[in-house]
Design an enzyme around this catalytic site. Structure first.
Site, PDB file in Angstrom:
ATOM      1  N   SER A 162       0.745  -1.148   0.016  1.00 21.64           N
ATOM      2  CA  SER A 162       0.097  -0.035   0.014  1.00 21.64           C
ATOM      3  C   SER A 162       0.818   1.140   0.198  1.00 21.64           C
ATOM      4  O   SER A 162       2.188   1.025   0.098  1.00 21.64           O
ATOM      5  CB  SER A 162      -0.788  -0.117   1.082  1.00 21.64           C
ATOM      6  OG  SER A 162      -0.080   0.350   2.370  1.00 21.64           O
ATOM      7  N   ASP A 218      -1.335  -1.918  -4.031  1.00 19.85           N
ATOM      8  CA  ASP A 218      -2.765  -1.710  -3.392  1.00 19.85           C
ATOM      9  C   ASP A 218      -3.587  -0.339  -3.954  1.00 19.85           C
ATOM     10  O   ASP A 218      -2.810   0.567  -4.602  1.00 19.85           O
ATOM     11  CB  ASP A 218      -2.825  -2.217  -1.991  1.00 19.85           C
ATOM     12  CG  ASP A 218      -4.299  -2.409  -1.520  1.00 19.85           C
ATOM     13  OD1 ASP A 218      -5.067  -2.759  -2.501  1.00 19.85           O
ATOM     14  OD2 ASP A 218      -4.408  -2.864  -0.333  1.00 19.85           O
ATOM     15  N   HIS A 219      -4.689  -0.147  -3.196  1.00 21.36           N
ATOM     16  CA  HIS A 219      -5.408   1.258  -3.564  1.00 21.36           C
ATOM     17  C   HIS A 219      -4.550   2.430  -3.734  1.00 21.36           C
ATOM     18  O   HIS A 219      -3.708   2.818  -2.892  1.00 21.36           O
ATOM     19  CB  HIS A 219      -6.368   1.261  -2.316  1.00 21.36           C
ATOM     20  CG  HIS A 219      -7.575   0.345  -1.901  1.00 21.36           C
ATOM     21  ND1 HIS A 219      -8.457   0.432  -2.532  1.00 21.36           N
ATOM     22  CD2 HIS A 219      -7.227  -0.918  -1.367  1.00 21.36           C
ATOM     23  CE1 HIS A 219      -9.305  -0.600  -2.171  1.00 21.36           C
ATOM     24  NE2 HIS A 219      -8.509  -1.396  -1.571  1.00 21.36           N
ATOM     25  N   ASP A 265      -7.459   3.042  -7.684  1.00 23.25           N
ATOM     26  CA  ASP A 265      -9.033   3.105  -6.871  1.00 23.25           C
ATOM     27  C   ASP A 265      -9.463   4.683  -6.917  1.00 23.25           C
ATOM     28  O   ASP A 265      -9.264   5.160  -6.124  1.00 23.25           O
ATOM     29  CB  ASP A 265      -8.643   2.774  -5.271  1.00 23.25           C
ATOM     30  CG  ASP A 265     -10.058   2.670  -4.609  1.00 23.25           C
ATOM     31  OD1 ASP A 265     -11.075   3.234  -5.506  1.00 23.25           O
ATOM     32  OD2 ASP A 265      -9.891   2.545  -3.653  1.00 23.25           O
ATOM     33  N   GLU A 322     -11.137  -0.307  -9.516  1.00 24.79           N
ATOM     34  CA  GLU A 322     -12.384  -0.294  -8.333  1.00 24.79           C
ATOM     35  C   GLU A 322     -13.486   0.420  -8.725  1.00 24.79           C
ATOM     36  O   GLU A 322     -13.532   1.604  -9.247  1.00 24.79           O
ATOM     37  CB  GLU A 322     -12.037  -0.047  -6.893  1.00 24.79           C
ATOM     38  CG  GLU A 322     -13.200  -0.123  -6.189  1.00 24.79           C
ATOM     39  CD  GLU A 322     -12.684  -0.217  -4.818  1.00 24.79           C
ATOM     40  OE1 GLU A 322     -13.522  -0.062  -3.685  1.00 24.79           O
ATOM     41  OE2 GLU A 322     -11.573  -0.552  -4.271  1.00 24.79           O
ATOM     42  N   GLU A 324      -8.874   2.281   5.926  1.00 21.13           N
ATOM     43  CA  GLU A 324      -7.570   1.699   5.511  1.00 21.13           C
ATOM     44  C   GLU A 324      -6.606   2.675   5.099  1.00 21.13           C
ATOM     45  O   GLU A 324      -6.722   3.102   4.128  1.00 21.13           O
ATOM     46  CB  GLU A 324      -7.815   0.246   4.776  1.00 21.13           C
ATOM     47  CG  GLU A 324      -6.530  -0.388   4.601  1.00 21.13           C
ATOM     48  CD  GLU A 324      -6.616  -1.820   3.632  1.00 21.13           C
ATOM     49  OE1 GLU A 324      -6.398  -2.647   4.420  1.00 21.13           O
ATOM     50  OE2 GLU A 324      -6.894  -1.647   2.599  1.00 21.13           O
ATOM     51  N   HIS A 357     -13.492  -2.723   4.735  1.00 18.76           N
ATOM     52  CA  HIS A 357     -12.171  -2.827   4.979  1.00 18.76           C
ATOM     53  C   HIS A 357     -12.348  -3.067   6.762  1.00 18.76           C
ATOM     54  O   HIS A 357     -13.055  -2.298   7.396  1.00 18.76           O
ATOM     55  CB  HIS A 357     -11.447  -1.639   4.944  1.00 18.76           C
ATOM     56  CG  HIS A 357     -10.829  -1.922   3.324  1.00 18.76           C
ATOM     57  ND1 HIS A 357     -10.772  -0.674   2.632  1.00 18.76           N
ATOM     58  CD2 HIS A 357     -10.170  -2.694   2.568  1.00 18.76           C
ATOM     59  CE1 HIS A 357     -10.347  -0.743   1.650  1.00 18.76           C
ATOM     60  NE2 HIS A 357     -10.012  -2.138   1.367  1.00 18.76           N
ATOM     61  N   GLY A 358     -11.511  -3.934   7.293  1.00 15.81           N
ATOM     62  CA  GLY A 358     -11.397  -4.375   8.695  1.00 15.81           C
ATOM     63  C   GLY A 358     -12.369  -5.523   8.967  1.00 15.81           C
ATOM     64  O   GLY A 358     -12.768  -6.088   8.428  1.00 15.81           O
ATOM     65  N   HIS A 368     -12.291  -7.242  -2.231  1.00 11.57           N
ATOM     66  CA  HIS A 368     -11.698  -6.319  -1.238  1.00 11.57           C
ATOM     67  C   HIS A 368     -12.439  -6.634   0.019  1.00 11.57           C
ATOM     68  O   HIS A 368     -13.614  -7.001   0.101  1.00 11.57           O
ATOM     69  CB  HIS A 368     -11.771  -4.947  -1.611  1.00 11.57           C
ATOM     70  CG  HIS A 368     -10.591  -4.650  -2.646  1.00 11.57           C
ATOM     71  ND1 HIS A 368      -9.971  -3.469  -2.694  1.00 11.57           N
ATOM     72  CD2 HIS A 368     -10.294  -5.280  -3.790  1.00 11.57           C
ATOM     73  CE1 HIS A 368      -9.158  -3.354  -3.590  1.00 11.57           C
ATOM     74  NE2 HIS A 368      -9.198  -4.442  -4.210  1.00 11.57           N
ATOM     75  N   GLY A 369     -11.639  -6.352   1.194  1.00 11.44           N
ATOM     76  CA  GLY A 369     -12.352  -6.250   2.487  1.00 11.44           C
ATOM     77  C   GLY A 369     -12.521  -7.860   2.921  1.00 11.44           C
ATOM     78  O   GLY A 369     -13.472  -7.982   3.295  1.00 11.44           O
ATOM     79  N   GLY A 370     -11.524  -8.626   2.768  1.00 11.08           N
ATOM     80  CA  GLY A 370     -11.921 -10.241   2.704  1.00 11.08           C
ATOM     81  C   GLY A 370     -11.570 -10.499   4.443  1.00 11.08           C
ATOM     82  O   GLY A 370     -12.276 -11.645   4.695  1.00 11.08           O
ATOM     83  N   SER A 371     -11.046  -9.641   5.093  1.00  8.94           N
ATOM     84  CA  SER A 371     -10.733 -10.225   6.422  1.00  8.94           C
ATOM     85  C   SER A 371     -12.102 -10.229   7.344  1.00  8.94           C
ATOM     86  O   SER A 371     -12.788  -9.281   6.982  1.00  8.94           O
ATOM     87  CB  SER A 371      -9.960  -9.146   7.170  1.00  8.94           C
ATOM     88  OG  SER A 371      -8.570  -9.096   6.735  1.00  8.94           O
ATOM     89  N   ASN A 412      -8.070  -9.833  -1.114  1.00 12.77           N
ATOM     90  CA  ASN A 412      -7.261  -9.101  -0.266  1.00 12.77           C
ATOM     91  C   ASN A 412      -7.252  -9.581   1.194  1.00 12.77           C
ATOM     92  O   ASN A 412      -8.356  -9.550   1.790  1.00 12.77           O
ATOM     93  CB  ASN A 412      -7.452  -7.557  -0.254  1.00 12.77           C
ATOM     94  CG  ASN A 412      -7.025  -7.063  -1.518  1.00 12.77           C
ATOM     95  OD1 ASN A 412      -6.807  -7.616  -2.661  1.00 12.77           O
ATOM     96  ND2 ASN A 412      -6.991  -5.478  -1.840  1.00 12.77           N
ATOM     97  N   THR A 450      -6.049  -7.029   7.276  1.00  9.59           N
ATOM     98  CA  THR A 450      -6.421  -6.832   8.899  1.00  9.59           C
ATOM     99  C   THR A 450      -6.048  -7.863   9.647  1.00  9.59           C
ATOM    100  O   THR A 450      -5.403  -8.050  10.832  1.00  9.59           O
ATOM    101  CB  THR A 450      -7.708  -6.522   8.977  1.00  9.59           C
ATOM    102  OG1 THR A 450      -8.115  -5.229   8.192  1.00  9.59           O
ATOM    103  CG2 THR A 450      -8.086  -6.022  10.569  1.00  9.59           C
TER     104      THR A 450
END
Length: 358
Positions: free
Chosen positions: A61, A108-109, A143, A173, A181, A225-226, A264-267, A286, A289
């Site tokens: 990032s 990344d972004h 992004d 995106e 993030e 995200h997160g 995105h925001g896979g966590s 992705n 986190t």
């Protein structure tokens, strides 16, 4: 036939990136993209991939790149982020082949305000290409989802025309990933913006595909995200199937899944949500986190367990004159973070079906 029958070990570029993603789509698995901020975190990811015989994506990032270069450097013109991204890329390129796995090296972004960072990486790609006939990075992400759709697509087209001749994959995106993030805060966006429409996805495809087929789309389906409490995030990965169907219909019905999609925001996502996304053509997810936290747990648990050996250079429960160097040596406690991070990377690969793929 495994991945190594179609692409080599080490950092992939150009058609080899597409071959890898085609193989993933055909065999219904996806590859986790892990954010790395140091040689230590990069090595942990590569080690995990080697152990489970899997291709892997390492990404930097803008903030992580600056950290790689050193937080003591000025970054008012993105100079530290550019330098750190290039340093990370050279480190990963240097060691990746030794781990024996195919690697996609990604940034990344990149929001509009961070375009000087993107420009610096692209300049490094062009310089590397002149010498090695391939770019430094495998792929970059733009992004511009916070910008009007027309501006987002037009800017991607402009950059992609420069990237494609070098063999650089583009990730873009459309629709916004919520949460916060790396200094980009989308916690207050309208909920409707978290769900991309099929017509918008096709518009991106129509604009980029004439330039090159080497691009992927991060289409929003409620992503954030997160990590949040269960029920607070309404993911609808089945929407990705509608994007594929709409674009396929526009193309005459073939192929059935023309899009390379990104999660995105896979966590914190459930295994069912991940599986649905993969079935609908997601080739990259992705994860940041969760791997940040697990890197900490290894260090944290070591410090708590060895606390009485870490309070001074000399003197511990074994004796007042006993040295503690072998306990406080950074190579010891950093290694503990690498171990726990590697374990989480393996879990992400297992969730995505990315095990024993070589």
């Amino acid at each position: 036939m495994g991945v190594l029958d179609i692409v080599p070990a080490g950092v992939l570029t150009g058609e080899n990136v597409r071959k890898l993603f085609n193989y993933a789509k055909e065999h219904k698995f996806a590859i986790p993209a892990i954010n790395v901020t140091s040689s230590s975190t990069a090595n942990a990811v590569l080690e995990a991939a080697r152990d489970i015989k899997a291709p892997i994506i390492l990404q930097v990032s803008q903030g992580g790149s600056a950290f790689f270069a050193g937080k003591g450097l000025a970054n008012d013109k993105q100079q530290a982020s550019i330098l750190g991204a290039v340093a990370a890329a050279h480190h990963i390129r240097t060691v990746a082949k030794a781990y024996g796995v195919p690697v996609v090296l990604h940034s990344d972004h990149c929001a509009e305000k961070l375009l000087p960072w993107f420009d610096g990486m692209l300049a490094a790609d062009e310089a590397y290409f002149k010498e090695h006939q391939e770019p430094l990075f495998s792929s970059h992400m733009l992004d511009l989802s916070e910008e009007p759709k027309e501006k987002n697509i037009a800017t991607c087209v402009e950059y992609f025309k420069r990237m494609a001749p070098l063999g650089i994959w583009l990730e873009m995106e459309i629709g916004i990933t919520g949460g916060e993030e790396d200094g980009v805060d989308n916690t207050g966006v309208d909920n409707a913006a978290l769900y991309t429409q099929p017509e918008d996805v096709y518009e991106v495809y129509k604009a980029l595909n004439p330039i090159s087929p080497n691009f992927s789309i991060a289409a929003a389906f409620g992503n954030v995200h997160g990590v949040y409490k269960p029920g607070n995030v309404k993911l609808q990965p089945q929407l990705l199937g509608k994007h594929q169907a709409y674009t396929s219909q526009k193309l005459g019905g073939e192929p059935a899944q023309p899009l390379y999609l990104v999660f995105h925001g896979g966590s914190g996502s459930t295994k069912e949500e991940i599986q649905t996304a993969v079935e609908n053509g997601v080739v990259k997810m992705n994860v940041d986190t969760d791997t940040q936290f697990t890197y900490l747990t290894g260090v944290r648990d070591y410090v708590l367990k060895k606390k009485d050996y870490l309070m001074s250079q000399v003197g511990n429960p074994e004796g007042a004159d006993k040295p503690n160097k072998k306990f406080y040596d950074p190579r010891v406690w950093i290694r503990e973070g690498e171990k726990t991070m590697a374990a989480r990377v393996k879990e992400a690969c297992q969730d995505l079906g990315n095990v024993d793929r070589l």
